[in-house]
Structure formats: structure tokens, C-alpha cells
Write an enzyme that holds these catalytic residues in place. Structure first.
Site, PDB file in Angstrom:
ATOM      1  N   ARG A 121       0.777  -1.124   0.119  1.00  0.00           N
ATOM      2  CA  ARG A 121       0.126  -0.015  -0.318  1.00  0.00           C
ATOM      3  C   ARG A 121       1.208   1.236   0.436  1.00  0.00           C
ATOM      4  NH1 ARG A 121      -3.027  -3.079   3.152  1.00  0.00           N
ATOM      5  NH2 ARG A 121      -4.995  -4.107   2.570  1.00  0.00           N
ATOM      6  N   LYS A 143       3.379  11.324 -10.676  1.00  0.00           N
ATOM      7  CA  LYS A 143       2.486  11.009 -11.672  1.00  0.00           C
ATOM      8  C   LYS A 143       2.988   9.273 -11.891  1.00  0.00           C
ATOM      9  CE  LYS A 143       0.045  14.443 -14.578  1.00  0.00           C
ATOM     10  NZ  LYS A 143      -0.353  14.125 -15.689  1.00  0.00           N
ATOM     11  N   GLU A 185      11.436  19.366 -23.455  1.00  0.00           N
ATOM     12  CA  GLU A 185      10.253  19.484 -22.754  1.00  0.00           C
ATOM     13  C   GLU A 185      10.966  20.900 -21.695  1.00  0.00           C
ATOM     14  OE1 GLU A 185       7.609  18.168 -21.908  1.00  0.00           O
ATOM     15  OE2 GLU A 185       7.132  16.534 -23.092  1.00  0.00           O
ATOM     16  N   LYS A 236       8.668  23.276 -13.518  1.00  0.00           N
ATOM     17  CA  LYS A 236       6.934  22.149 -13.714  1.00  0.00           C
ATOM     18  C   LYS A 236       6.950  22.569 -11.518  1.00  0.00           C
ATOM     19  CE  LYS A 236       6.134  17.833 -14.108  1.00  0.00           C
ATOM     20  NZ  LYS A 236       5.901  16.572 -14.784  1.00  0.00           N
ATOM     21  N   GLU A 246      -3.967  17.844 -10.759  1.00  0.00           N
ATOM     22  CA  GLU A 246      -4.406  18.182 -12.130  1.00  0.00           C
ATOM     23  C   GLU A 246      -6.146  18.424 -12.685  1.00  0.00           C
ATOM     24  OE1 GLU A 246      -3.549  15.611 -15.515  1.00  0.00           O
ATOM     25  OE2 GLU A 246      -2.878  16.683 -16.604  1.00  0.00           O
ATOM     26  N   ARG A 250      -2.227  22.776 -13.469  1.00  0.00           N
ATOM     27  CA  ARG A 250      -0.844  21.925 -14.071  1.00  0.00           C
ATOM     28  C   ARG A 250      -1.617  21.709 -15.755  1.00  0.00           C
ATOM     29  NH1 ARG A 250       0.965  17.260 -10.741  1.00  0.00           N
ATOM     30  NH2 ARG A 250       1.835  15.593 -12.281  1.00  0.00           N
ATOM     31  N   ASN A 254       1.232  21.656 -20.748  1.00  0.00           N
ATOM     32  CA  ASN A 254       0.304  19.725 -21.588  1.00  0.00           C
ATOM     33  C   ASN A 254       0.519  21.153 -23.334  1.00  0.00           C
ATOM     34  OD1 ASN A 254      -0.720  18.440 -20.661  1.00  0.00           O
ATOM     35  ND2 ASN A 254      -2.512  18.953 -20.160  1.00  0.00           N
ATOM     36  N   HIS A 257       1.215  19.870 -25.893  1.00  0.00           N
ATOM     37  CA  HIS A 257       0.508  18.320 -26.544  1.00  0.00           C
ATOM     38  C   HIS A 257      -0.258  17.472 -26.917  1.00  0.00           C
ATOM     39  CE1 HIS A 257       4.368  19.014 -23.896  1.00  0.00           C
ATOM     40  NE2 HIS A 257       3.980  17.096 -23.616  1.00  0.00           N
ATOM     41  N   HIS A 261       0.617  14.930 -28.835  1.00  0.00           N
ATOM     42  CA  HIS A 261       0.111  13.180 -28.905  1.00  0.00           C
ATOM     43  C   HIS A 261      -0.932  12.580 -30.488  1.00  0.00           C
ATOM     44  CE1 HIS A 261      -0.657  14.050 -24.305  1.00  0.00           C
ATOM     45  NE2 HIS A 261       0.935  13.886 -24.471  1.00  0.00           N
ATOM     46  N   HIS A 273       8.439  11.243 -28.502  1.00  0.00           N
ATOM     47  CA  HIS A 273       7.580  12.109 -27.574  1.00  0.00           C
ATOM     48  C   HIS A 273       8.252  13.574 -27.744  1.00  0.00           C
ATOM     49  CE1 HIS A 273       5.226  14.273 -25.509  1.00  0.00           C
ATOM     50  NE2 HIS A 273       5.861  14.138 -24.091  1.00  0.00           N
TER      51      HIS A 273
HETATM   52  N1  LIG Z   1       4.768  11.079 -14.993  1.00  0.00           N
HETATM   53  C1  LIG Z   1       5.595  11.570 -14.797  1.00  0.00           C
HETATM   54  O1  LIG Z   1       4.665  12.696 -14.626  1.00  0.00           O
HETATM   55  C2  LIG Z   1       5.686  11.683 -16.849  1.00  0.00           C
HETATM   56  C3  LIG Z   1       6.406  12.838 -17.459  1.00  0.00           C
HETATM   57  C4  LIG Z   1       6.481  13.135 -19.188  1.00  0.00           C
HETATM   58  C5  LIG Z   1       7.263  11.081 -19.402  1.00  0.00           C
HETATM   59  N2  LIG Z   1       6.547  10.228 -18.914  1.00  0.00           N
HETATM   60  C6  LIG Z   1       7.026   8.726 -18.475  1.00  0.00           C
HETATM   61  O2  LIG Z   1       8.691   8.882 -19.279  1.00  0.00           O
HETATM   62  C7  LIG Z   1       8.619   7.570 -20.461  1.00  0.00           C
HETATM   63  C8  LIG Z   1       9.701   8.114 -21.717  1.00  0.00           C
HETATM   64  O3  LIG Z   1      10.709   8.736 -20.859  1.00  0.00           O
HETATM   65  P1  LIG Z   1      12.282   9.241 -21.973  1.00  0.00           P
HETATM   66  O4  LIG Z   1      11.939   9.260 -22.574  1.00  0.00           O
HETATM   67  O5  LIG Z   1      13.101   9.015 -20.294  1.00  0.00           O
HETATM   68  O6  LIG Z   1      12.558   7.107 -21.644  1.00  0.00           O
HETATM   69  P2  LIG Z   1      13.374   6.227 -21.837  1.00  0.00           P
HETATM   70  O7  LIG Z   1      12.917   5.457 -20.202  1.00  0.00           O
HETATM   71  O8  LIG Z   1      12.934   4.982 -22.116  1.00  0.00           O
HETATM   72  O9  LIG Z   1      14.699   6.187 -22.251  1.00  0.00           O
HETATM   73  C9  LIG Z   1      14.858   6.626 -23.084  1.00  0.00           C
HETATM   74  C10 LIG Z   1      16.177   5.631 -23.216  1.00  0.00           C
HETATM   75  O10 LIG Z   1      17.572   5.649 -23.455  1.00  0.00           O
HETATM   76  C11 LIG Z   1      18.221   4.971 -21.884  1.00  0.00           C
HETATM   77  N3  LIG Z   1      18.375   5.527 -21.079  1.00  0.00           N
HETATM   78  C12 LIG Z   1      18.608   6.720 -20.243  1.00  0.00           C
HETATM   79  N4  LIG Z   1      19.517   6.952 -19.098  1.00  0.00           N
HETATM   80  C13 LIG Z   1      20.860   6.314 -20.349  1.00  0.00           C
HETATM   81  C14 LIG Z   1      22.002   7.034 -19.918  1.00  0.00           C
HETATM   82  N5  LIG Z   1      22.566   7.634 -18.892  1.00  0.00           N
HETATM   83  N6  LIG Z   1      22.307   6.397 -20.913  1.00  0.00           N
HETATM   84  C15 LIG Z   1      22.171   5.809 -21.814  1.00  0.00           C
HETATM   85  N7  LIG Z   1      20.971   5.429 -22.234  1.00  0.00           N
HETATM   86  C16 LIG Z   1      20.375   6.093 -21.358  1.00  0.00           C
HETATM   87  C17 LIG Z   1      17.183   3.895 -21.874  1.00  0.00           C
HETATM   88  O11 LIG Z   1      17.512   2.867 -21.419  1.00  0.00           O
HETATM   89  C18 LIG Z   1      15.645   3.826 -23.062  1.00  0.00           C
HETATM   90  O12 LIG Z   1      16.293   2.789 -24.559  1.00  0.00           O
HETATM   91  C19 LIG Z   1       7.010   7.550 -20.904  1.00  0.00           C
HETATM   92  O13 LIG Z   1       6.511   6.613 -20.640  1.00  0.00           O
HETATM   93  C20 LIG Z   1       6.292   8.675 -21.030  1.00  0.00           C
HETATM   94  O14 LIG Z   1       4.921   8.217 -20.129  1.00  0.00           O
HETATM   95  C21 LIG Z   1       6.424  10.406 -17.606  1.00  0.00           C
HETATM   96 ZN   LIG Z   2       5.243  15.829 -22.934  1.00  0.00          ZN
END
Ligand SMILES: NC(=O)c1ccc[n+]([C@@H]2O[C@H](COP(=O)([O-])OP(=O)(O)OC[C@H]3O[C@@H](n4cnc5c(N)ncnc54)[C@H](O)[C@@H]3O)[C@@H](O)[C@H]2O)c1
Ligand SMILES: [Zn+2]
Length: 386
Positions: A121, A143, A185, A236, A246, A250, A254, A257, A261, A273
Site C-alpha cells: 500500500r 504521477k 520539454e 514544473k 491536475e 497543471r 500540456n 501536447h 499526442h 515524444h
Molecule cells: N510521470 C510523468 O509525469 C511523466 C512525464 C513525462 C514522461 N513520462 C514518461 O516517460 C517515458 C519516457 O521517458 P524517457 O524519454 O526517459 O524514455 P526511456 O526511459 O525509455 O529512456 C530512453 C532510452 O534511453 C536509455 N537510457 C536512459 N538513460 C540513459 C543513460 N544515461 N545512458 C544511456 N542510455 C540511457 C533507456 O534505456 C532507453 O532506451 C514515457 O513512458 C512517458 O510516459 C512520465
Molecule cells: Zn511531454
């Protein structure tokens, strides 16, 4: 030099070059536990986990540290991986006195955060983001969640981290196209909140882009990188602190976005993205200017900055304006059949108000016309960066 540090929502976001090497002390101080369960992925683990482990052993030798490496990629952000991870934690004897640590990009952060939110939990959570997007976006705001076959991020929970440890040096191993995508971003944060910061971030993004183009290593341990990242996080966190769940403000996060999207959906997620956000920021600024919401020149200013950062600013060649509008209808912001946008009024300011909300609603036809004109201007190739 005191490392930049941002403190919001009662948890500390610590931005400091080299801090991954102090992870044990920082995480141990922020979230004391008997067991630390570190979750990472196959790209990040081999490069950065050993120094994190060494730091735990050195600073808090009496605690137990267990780690698990998942495969890399968005396709792993599922309930199946969530159940694999929670089963693993149970099998190695993790209890309520466990802190979950995410060492990775947004995928690992969202997934490990959801594991922390639900395990017994809810146990404390500390992300150590290793992508720029993870640092300025995914690790901030609380989130967490996973994807389902119907759509992204559809199952999840709000769970604020106990601390966030940001070490810009880890970006030295991040592939260039992920660095650029994260920069979209960063620039979005400037565009919604602070014109001076937008210009500083834009100059920084262009310097990073040039270093990456030349194949030279960018000085991520430098002071400027830390400051740009810290300010983006502060923007942020500032928005999130005023609207944690949100309900209103918040929405300004977007910006760009709605179109982004739609591009991702219409291209079956072939676009990164951040690349889609870059195009979305420009396209939405053009729509906002035509609707009389944004000051003339806003879109051109954004396009110049995003181009200089090596990001795409034109719509994809292989998607029609009609297909984009159709994709936009699946957006959460649709209201009464009209499309919702978090518009800028100019660089550094969002359009809207506390009374009327931060989203502007427009009929399909207005949006389709502008997208049609933008499509004629020329287009980008699918921008996966590969
Ligand atoms: N929770 C939130 O508020 C929020 C906000 C924005 C995005 N997200 C989520 O984040 C995700 C995208 O994140 P991302 O772009 O970081 O993708 P990711 O976590 O897939 O990382 C991108 C790639 O880089 C590699 N990688 C990461 N760090 C590295 C490093 N230092 N050296 C070498 N390789 C590395 C990873 O293995 C992966 O292949 C999506 O699922 C999205 O929905 C969440
Ligand atoms: Zn984004």
C-alpha cells in the site's frame, strides 16, 4: 560551489554533478529504510548501477541493497512488468521498511514509482533520472503508472517521491536523439513561464546540439547544465505545487501536447515524444496566433529556437491534417466535441485565467485549416532520431 537545489512539495530535488556517486548518502538521508530496492534497465544498469551500489556500500554499509534490471523501452512499461517487479521484491523479502529507487529514464521512473505506490500500500520512492526528460519531467510531480493495450499511462497512481537525485553527468552516455528530445520539454517549460529562461535554455540547447553534431562530448558536469536543468525543474514543480492533482493550472504543462499526442498516435509512436512536442509547440502557436490568442511572432520565435536545438518543427509528411484532427479527438482535453489546447499568449506566458481555465477550445475546422496550411509549408521526416 553549492549545488543548485530546489525544494518543493516537502521533498528535495537535488541537482548536482557527480551526485550519483553520493547516492547512498543522499537517498539514505531522505528515505531511511532497511532495504533499498533499486530498479534499472538494461542500458542504464551496466553504466551507472555499479557506482550507485558502491556508494550505498560505502555510506550505509549495514542496509540491504537489492537491484533488478528490466529490459529497456516503453514496451516494458506494463502491468506484466509491474507484477514481475512486485513478485521479485516479495521473493527477496522486501517489506514495508523498503525504499524503492528508480535508476533510469521515464519508463523506469513511471514503473518503479507505480511499484512503490502500490507495494504494501505504498513505500517511499526516490527517482534518480538518467534521461533529460526524466530529470525535468517524469521524476517531477508524482504521477506514476503503466501503459495498457488501449493507451498510454491508463493505470497508475499519484505518489510523490521522498527525494529526487539529479546528476547531469549521467547524460554523457545518453544517445543524442534522447538528449534533443528532452530539450523540447526544457524549452516548453521556458515558453510557458519565463522568457529570459527560454532564451538562455535555447542558447544552451543549441550549444548541446552543436557538440552532439560534431561528436564532441558536452560538458554536462558544468555549472550551466546544472542551472538550466534546475530552473526547468523549478518551473514544473512550481506549477505542480499549485495544482498537485491536475484540476486546473497543471494543464499549462500540456502546451504543444495536443498536436504532439496526435502525431504520436497517427504515426503509431514512431516519433519520439520530445520530437512530437517540438512540432506541437510550433503548430499550436500558429493556431493560437490565427485565433487571436497569441501575439504575432510567437510561433516564429519558437521555430527558430527548436530548429537551433536540432529538433523538428514541421508536420510529418505521411500524416494528413484530417488524420491529426481525428487523433486529437481521443485527447483528454476534448470538451463538447471541441478540441482543447494549452496555448501560449507569448513566449514566457500562457493564455487563460483562473476563472476561465487554462485550456482554449476550438472547432475542428479552425484547427484543420491551420494544419493544412502548415502541411503545405513543408514537412519533417519521421523523427525517431535513429
Ligand atoms: N510521470 C510523468 O509525469 C511523466 C512525464 C513525462 C514522461 N513520462 C514518461 O516517460 C517515458 C519516457 O521517458 P524517457 O524519454 O526517459 O524514455 P526511456 O526511459 O525509455 O529512456 C530512453 C532510452 O534511453 C536509455 N537510457 C536512459 N538513460 C540513459 C543513460 N544515461 N545512458 C544511456 N542510455 C540511457 C533507456 O534505456 C532507453 O532506451 C514515457 O513512458 C512517458 O510516459 C512520465
Ligand atoms: Zn511531454
Amino acid at each position: 560551489v553549492t549545488p543548485p537545489s530546489v525544494d518543493v512539495l516537502g521533498y528535495g530535488v537535488r541537482v548536482a554533478a557527480g551526485s550519483v556517486g553520493d547516492a547512498g548518502g543522499i537517498v539514505g538521508g531522505a528515505a531511511p529504510a532497511h532495504t533499498y530496492a533499486i530498479i534499472t534497465d538494461a542500458n542504464v544498469g551496466p553504466r551507472w548501477l555499479p557506482s550507485v551500489m558502491r556508494s550505498f556500500e560505502r555510506t550505509i554499509p549495514d542496509v540491504r541493497v537489492v537491484s533488478h534490471q528490466i529490459r529497456a523501452g516503453e514496451s516494458e512499461k506494463t502491468r506484466a512488468t509491474w507484477s514481475l517487479l512486485t513478485d521479485w521484491m516479495l521473493s527477496v523479502g522486501c517489506g514495508r521498511d523498503t525504499t524503492v529507487v528508480a535508476l533510469g529514464g521515464g519508463v523506469v521512473i513511471d514503473l518503479a514509482g507505480f511499484v512503490a505506490a502500490t507495494f504494501m500500500r505504498g513505500v517511499p520512492f526516490v527517482p534518480i533520472p538518467t534521461t533529460l526528460l526524466g530529470m525535468v519531467d517524469a521524476a517531477i510531480g508524482g504521477k506514476t503508472g503503466v501503459d495498457t493495450p488501449v493507451g498510454k499511462n491508463l493505470v497508475g497512481a499519484f505518489h510523490q517521491p521522498a527525494a529526487v537525485l539529479v546528476d547531469p553527468e549521467v547524460l554523457t552516455t545518453l544517445p543524442a536523439f534522447h538528449v534533443r528530445a528532452g530539450m523540447a520539454e526544457v524549452l516548453k517549460h521556458g515558453a510557458i513561464a519565463d522568457r529570459d529562461y527560454f532564451n538562455a535554455a535555447s542558447a544552451f540547447a543549441s550549444a548541446v546540439h552543436h557538440a552532439l553534431e560534431e561528436g564532441s562530448s558536452f560538458p554536462w558536469s558544468g555549472e550551466e547544465a546544472g542551472e538550466i536543468i534546475a530552473r526547468s525543474i523549478a518551473i514544473k514543480t512550481g506549477v505542480v505545487a499549485r495544482d498537485e492533482r491536475e484540476s486546473g493550472l497543471r494543464q499549462v504543462l500540456n502546451a504543444g501536447h495536443t498536436v504532439a499526442h496526435a502525431i504520436e498516435l497517427a504515426t503509431d509512436y514512431r516519433w519520439l515524444h520530445g520530437a512530437a512536442v517540438s512540432v506541437g509547440l510550433v503548430a499550436e502557436a500558429v493556431i493560437a496566433e490565427r485565433s487571436g490568442v497569441a501575439r504575432a511572432g510567437t510561433a516564429a520565435h519558437l521555430r527558430t529556437a527548436l530548429d537551433a536545438a536540432g529538433l523538428p518543427t514541421r508536420l510529418p509528411t505521411d500524416v494528413s491534417p484530417e488524420a491529426l484532427v481525428a487523433a486529437m479527438h481521443t485527447d483528454k482535453k476534448v470538451r463538447g466535441g471541441r478540441l482543447g489546447f494549452a496555448f501560449l499568449s507569448e513566449i514566457g506566458c500562457v493564455a487563460g485565467s483562473t476563472e476561465e481555465g487554462w485550456t482554449t477550445f476550438l472547432p475542428d475546422r479552425d484547427v484543420r485549416t491551420v494544419l493544412g496550411d502548415l502541411a503545405i509549408e513543408g514537412s519533417s521526416l519521421p523523427h525517431t532520431g535513429i
